[in-house]
Design a protein around this motif. Structure first.
Motif, PDB file in Angstrom:
ATOM      1  N   GLU A  59      14.785  -3.129 -13.177  1.00 33.83           N
ATOM      2  CA  GLU A  59      15.063  -2.480 -14.327  1.00 33.83           C
ATOM      3  C   GLU A  59      13.871  -1.472 -15.148  1.00 33.83           C
ATOM      4  OE1 GLU A  59      17.425  -3.408 -18.452  1.00 33.83           O
ATOM      5  OE2 GLU A  59      17.963  -4.567 -16.718  1.00 33.83           O
ATOM      6  N   LEU A  60      13.180  -2.966 -15.385  1.00 30.29           N
ATOM      7  CA  LEU A  60      11.768  -2.394 -16.382  1.00 30.29           C
ATOM      8  C   LEU A  60      10.926  -1.418 -15.609  1.00 30.29           C
ATOM      9  CD1 LEU A  60      11.060  -6.102 -17.850  1.00 30.29           C
ATOM     10  CD2 LEU A  60      12.237  -4.060 -18.943  1.00 30.29           C
ATOM     11  N   GLY A  61      11.089  -1.605 -14.227  1.00 29.91           N
ATOM     12  CA  GLY A  61      10.017  -0.928 -13.266  1.00 29.91           C
ATOM     13  C   GLY A  61      10.536   0.601 -13.408  1.00 29.91           C
ATOM     14  N   ARG A  62      11.580   0.799 -13.170  1.00 26.96           N
ATOM     15  CA  ARG A  62      12.284   2.230 -13.228  1.00 26.96           C
ATOM     16  C   ARG A  62      11.986   2.606 -14.714  1.00 26.96           C
ATOM     17  NH1 ARG A  62      15.433   3.501  -8.961  1.00 26.96           N
ATOM     18  NH2 ARG A  62      15.262   1.649  -7.443  1.00 26.96           N
ATOM     19  N   LEU A  63      11.975   2.024 -15.653  1.00 30.83           N
ATOM     20  CA  LEU A  63      12.164   2.696 -16.952  1.00 30.83           C
ATOM     21  C   LEU A  63      10.522   3.076 -17.069  1.00 30.83           C
ATOM     22  CD1 LEU A  63      13.440   3.100 -19.649  1.00 30.83           C
ATOM     23  CD2 LEU A  63      12.252   1.186 -20.450  1.00 30.83           C
ATOM     24  N   LEU A  64       9.745   2.348 -16.427  1.00 31.44           N
ATOM     25  CA  LEU A  64       8.257   2.709 -16.679  1.00 31.44           C
ATOM     26  C   LEU A  64       7.959   3.894 -15.824  1.00 31.44           C
ATOM     27  CD1 LEU A  64       5.427  -0.159 -16.391  1.00 31.44           C
ATOM     28  CD2 LEU A  64       5.027   2.334 -15.890  1.00 31.44           C
ATOM     29  N   VAL A  65       8.348   3.777 -14.765  1.00 33.07           N
ATOM     30  CA  VAL A  65       8.367   5.038 -13.807  1.00 33.07           C
ATOM     31  C   VAL A  65       9.035   6.181 -14.728  1.00 33.07           C
ATOM     32  CG1 VAL A  65       8.936   6.416 -11.697  1.00 33.07           C
ATOM     33  CG2 VAL A  65       8.613   3.886 -11.658  1.00 33.07           C
ATOM     34  N   GLN A 124       6.523   7.229 -17.489  1.00 34.68           N
ATOM     35  CA  GLN A 124       5.070   7.298 -17.189  1.00 34.68           C
ATOM     36  C   GLN A 124       4.804   8.047 -15.825  1.00 34.68           C
ATOM     37  OE1 GLN A 124       2.531   5.927 -14.975  1.00 34.68           O
ATOM     38  NE2 GLN A 124       0.907   6.752 -16.224  1.00 34.68           N
ATOM     39  N   GLY A 125       5.471   7.942 -14.848  1.00 32.30           N
ATOM     40  CA  GLY A 125       5.543   8.892 -13.492  1.00 32.30           C
ATOM     41  C   GLY A 125       4.948   7.922 -12.387  1.00 32.30           C
ATOM     42  N   LYS A 126       4.347   6.938 -12.521  1.00 35.83           N
ATOM     43  CA  LYS A 126       3.594   6.197 -11.364  1.00 35.83           C
ATOM     44  C   LYS A 126       4.578   5.813 -10.279  1.00 35.83           C
ATOM     45  CE  LYS A 126       1.776   3.173 -13.596  1.00 35.83           C
ATOM     46  NZ  LYS A 126       0.830   2.361 -14.287  1.00 35.83           N
ATOM     47  N   PRO A 127       4.402   5.692  -8.889  1.00 37.08           N
ATOM     48  CA  PRO A 127       5.257   5.087  -7.942  1.00 37.08           C
ATOM     49  C   PRO A 127       5.906   3.760  -8.416  1.00 37.08           C
ATOM     50  CG  PRO A 127       3.188   6.136  -7.035  1.00 37.08           C
ATOM     51  CD  PRO A 127       2.995   5.931  -8.395  1.00 37.08           C
ATOM     52  N   LEU A 128       7.216   3.485  -8.004  1.00 38.28           N
ATOM     53  CA  LEU A 128       7.878   2.296  -8.347  1.00 38.28           C
ATOM     54  C   LEU A 128       7.289   0.990  -8.193  1.00 38.28           C
ATOM     55  CD1 LEU A 128      10.493   1.145  -9.701  1.00 38.28           C
ATOM     56  CD2 LEU A 128      11.430   1.335  -7.526  1.00 38.28           C
ATOM     57  N   ALA A 129       6.706   0.869  -6.835  1.00 34.94           N
ATOM     58  CA  ALA A 129       5.992  -0.153  -6.162  1.00 34.94           C
ATOM     59  C   ALA A 129       4.675  -0.413  -7.226  1.00 34.94           C
ATOM     60  CB  ALA A 129       5.488  -0.024  -5.173  1.00 34.94           C
ATOM     61  N   GLN A 130       3.967   0.587  -7.899  1.00 37.90           N
ATOM     62  CA  GLN A 130       2.735   0.210  -8.605  1.00 37.90           C
ATOM     63  C   GLN A 130       3.527  -0.254 -10.273  1.00 37.90           C
ATOM     64  OE1 GLN A 130      -0.002   3.419  -9.008  1.00 37.90           O
ATOM     65  NE2 GLN A 130       0.246   3.908  -6.778  1.00 37.90           N
ATOM     66  N   GLU A 182      11.110   5.980  -2.919  1.00 39.02           N
ATOM     67  CA  GLU A 182      10.229   4.756  -2.366  1.00 39.02           C
ATOM     68  C   GLU A 182       8.999   5.472  -1.612  1.00 39.02           C
ATOM     69  OE1 GLU A 182      12.242   2.086  -0.007  1.00 39.02           O
ATOM     70  OE2 GLU A 182      13.547   1.377  -1.600  1.00 39.02           O
ATOM     71  N   LYS A 183       9.152   6.618  -0.958  1.00 38.81           N
ATOM     72  CA  LYS A 183       8.097   7.103  -0.314  1.00 38.81           C
ATOM     73  C   LYS A 183       6.811   7.487  -0.787  1.00 38.81           C
ATOM     74  CE  LYS A 183      10.285  10.492   1.954  1.00 38.81           C
ATOM     75  NZ  LYS A 183      11.436  10.490   1.279  1.00 38.81           N
ATOM     76  N   THR A 184       7.070   7.747  -2.389  1.00 38.53           N
ATOM     77  CA  THR A 184       6.028   8.561  -3.052  1.00 38.53           C
ATOM     78  C   THR A 184       4.910   7.429  -3.017  1.00 38.53           C
ATOM     79  OG1 THR A 184       7.666   9.823  -4.129  1.00 38.53           O
ATOM     80  CG2 THR A 184       5.616   9.219  -5.483  1.00 38.53           C
ATOM     81  N   GLU A 185       3.714   8.133  -3.124  1.00 36.32           N
ATOM     82  CA  GLU A 185       2.250   7.346  -3.329  1.00 36.32           C
ATOM     83  C   GLU A 185       1.856   8.227  -4.377  1.00 36.32           C
ATOM     84  OE1 GLU A 185       1.644   8.160   1.204  1.00 36.32           O
ATOM     85  OE2 GLU A 185       0.748   6.171   1.109  1.00 36.32           O
ATOM     86  N   VAL A 186       1.754   9.532  -4.688  1.00 40.92           N
ATOM     87  CA  VAL A 186       1.248  10.083  -5.725  1.00 40.92           C
ATOM     88  C   VAL A 186       2.209  10.818  -6.758  1.00 40.92           C
ATOM     89  CG1 VAL A 186      -0.141  12.032  -6.373  1.00 40.92           C
ATOM     90  CG2 VAL A 186      -0.593  10.531  -4.300  1.00 40.92           C
ATOM     91  N   GLY A 187       2.562  10.297  -7.847  1.00 42.20           N
ATOM     92  CA  GLY A 187       3.406  11.063  -8.817  1.00 42.20           C
ATOM     93  C   GLY A 187       3.115  11.971  -9.639  1.00 42.20           C
ATOM     94  N   PRO A 188       3.785  12.387 -10.653  1.00 41.20           N
ATOM     95  CA  PRO A 188       3.062  13.563 -11.626  1.00 41.20           C
ATOM     96  C   PRO A 188       2.019  13.196 -12.434  1.00 41.20           C
ATOM     97  CG  PRO A 188       5.120  12.692 -12.250  1.00 41.20           C
ATOM     98  CD  PRO A 188       5.090  11.943 -10.992  1.00 41.20           C
ATOM     99  N   LEU A 189       1.209  13.757 -13.117  1.00 38.21           N
ATOM    100  CA  LEU A 189       0.388  13.584 -14.167  1.00 38.21           C
ATOM    101  C   LEU A 189       1.147  13.377 -15.330  1.00 38.21           C
ATOM    102  CD1 LEU A 189      -3.073  15.227 -13.509  1.00 38.21           C
ATOM    103  CD2 LEU A 189      -1.983  13.311 -12.417  1.00 38.21           C
TER     104      LEU A 189
END
Ligand code: ADP
Length: 484
Positions: free
Chosen positions: A84-90, A93-99, A320-327
């Motif tokens: 849940e915290l990871g999803r909120l951070l994405v 902020q935009g970075k990929p979920l795994a990051q 899940e496939k995303t490696e480069v998100g938005p700025l």
């Protein structure tokens, strides 16, 4: 519009919107409002400092093992909620979920490490010059501290500071970046539920940083300030800290060189370059900004890097496939475009990318294509200022002494990387690079137990490891006379 409204966490209470109103947090992948956040006022900041000062003597003298128990409970709560915290951070902020999940785990690792280190805030005894004296050296918490954090790592930037401060016995008032305040408020929630005494941590959000900094910097009870952000703001804070002689810990901008010698393992060099350049879309202060490649291996390195970059998947970080998100915000795109245009105008060639990324699955104008530039030289903006975007500029060299001088020719001194299989060269480079962190055959240098920080205009002080806790401790020399 959103139904989610976050209050500020002030002296153990959640305080919803006041007359000061709220401000929106946007999802950079969609432009939607993720939540509204209550604006903290100067009065709220004063109240938070009062609360911190009131509880400081209790928190500072609590046995470290008891502080550790509270910190560990907060770790367990965040670990339970990590998805849940990871999803909120994405979303903020935009970075990929795994990051994002990796970032929070890294933050928790800081809390765990510092909660142990708090038990080892050892002083010392020193032999005195006369038989009737004893010399003792005590380590004591510096007192109330303040933290100001940036948007690129909304969770770990706060947890790294907070872990060290709490373990050392300090209280903290914190202000997260206005673009990404939600992860910090969730950290406050975890500590609140873990039983952190009221006032030990307050998290205050505002769109205007001055609401917070003006009060904090003027208050003599705040004994230290830890800031991560731009060099420009770091200098303002260093100047304003003089009036009350606060200790400053500043982790500022960087302009990392990555040097690939002709004897390097090119596969490793490309893998590490990719990780350093494209993690968080290049929005980190340790991201490689100048890739110096020896002329003899330049073609092969470029081909390998181009291939690795061409298969990156751009998208919403929640996919899940995303490696480069938005700025993170429109202004970030403007800066990247300015740097690329300047480089091209001065003779650089775009081998890959070079534009905003568009597509049916991309729902905002904040995506930028992974971009490879060659024929880059030291006169271009991109080789002087932080780009903070997914752009990889390649420069070439032939001589070791020359490339070392070029790598050091910047006011920044945060991190540098060097790829070589020659031990003697590795020693020369690690000693010659004027940077606070140097990676040899390694461009992912983060570690909780290591002292991270910059030289020159990249900052003062260190975060992580025993030196990271030292920033929150005072040294007191006690001379004891023996009455016979
Ligand atoms: P970035 O380039 O990463 O946005 P900033 O230095 O602008 O770096 O922002 C980092 C943090 O510093 C954020 O929390 C922001 O609100 C805060 N900040 C920005 N300007 C000031 C200022 N003049 N005084 C104090 N804090 C500031």
């Amino acid at each position: 519009m959103t139904d989610d409204i976050y209050g500020n966490y002030i002296v153990g209470q959640w305080q919803g919107p006041t007359d000061a109103g709220t401000f929106p947090v946007y999802d950079p992948a969609t432009g939607a409002v993720v939540a509204e956040v209550a604006t903290a006022t100067a009065h709220d900041v004063k109240h938070a400092i009062n609360g911190a000062a009131a509880v400081q003597p209790m928190w500072g003298t609590m046995p470290p093992v008891e502080r550790q128990a509270i910190i560990r409970r907060a770790c367990a709560i965040m670990t339970d909620r990590i998805d849940e915290l990871g999803r909120l951070l994405v979303r903020e902020q935009g970075k990929p979920l795994a990051q994002a999940i990796g970032e929070i785990q890294y933050g928790i690792a800081f809390l765990e490490w510092f909660s142990e280190e708090g038990r080892r805030a050892h002083g010392m005894t020193i032999p005195a010059g006369t038989a009737t004296k004893r010399i003792a050296v005590l380590k004591q918490p510096i007192g109330v501290t303040a933290a100001i954090t940036p948007w690129n790592f909304p969770s770990v930037q706060l947890l790294r500071k907070l872990g060290a401060a709490l373990a050392a016995g300090c209280t903290m008032v914190a202000k997260p970046a206005e673009l990404t305040p939600l992860s910090a408020l969730e950290i406050a929630r975890a500590f609140d539920e873990a039983g952190l005494p009221a006032g030990v941590l307050s998290v205050l959000c505002a769109q205007e940083p001055y609401e917070f900094t003006d009060v904090v910097m003027a208050d003599p009870r705040v004994r230290a300030i830890s800031f991560t952000g731009s060099t420009e703001v770091g200098k303002i804070l260093m100047r304003s800290s003089a009036d009350t002689m606060k200790r400053v810990s500043l982790e500022l901008g960087g302009h990392a060189p990555l040097i690939v010698f002709d004897d390097a393992d090119l596969e490793a060099a490309v893998t590490e370059t990719m990780a350093s350049k494209f993690r968080n879309m290049g929005q980190t202060c340790v991201s490689v900004n100048r890739i110096f490649v020896h002329q003899a291996v330049a073609d092969e390195f470029r081909e390998r890097l181009e291939h690795a970059m061409s298969v990156l998947t751009i998208g919403n970080g929640l996919d899940e496939k995303t490696e480069v998100g938005p700025l993170v915000e429109p202004a970030a795109l403007d800066k990247v475009e300015r740097h690329v245009a300047d480089a091209v105008a001065k003779g650089a060639k775009v081998l890959l990318g070079g534009n905003r990324a568009k597509g049916a699955d991309l729902h905002s104008d904040q995506f930028y294509e992974p971009t490879l530039l060659v024929d880059v030289d030291d006169s271009m903006l991109i080789t002087q200022e932080e780009t903070f975007g997914p752009v990889a500029p390649i420069l070439t060299f032939t001589d070791e002494t020359d490339v070392l001088a070029r790598a050091n020719a910047t006011p920044y001194g945060l991190s540098a990387y060097c790829f070589t299989n020659d031990l003697n060269r590795a020693i020369r480079m690690s000693e010659g690079l004027e940077y606070g962190t140097v990676g040899i055959n390694d461009a992912m240098i983060s570690a909780v137990q290591a002292p991270f920080g910059g030289m020159k205009e990249s900052g003062v002080g260190r975060e992580g490891g025993p030196l990271g806790m030292e920033e929150y401790l005072e040294t007191k020399y006690v001379s004891i006379g023996q009455v016979r």
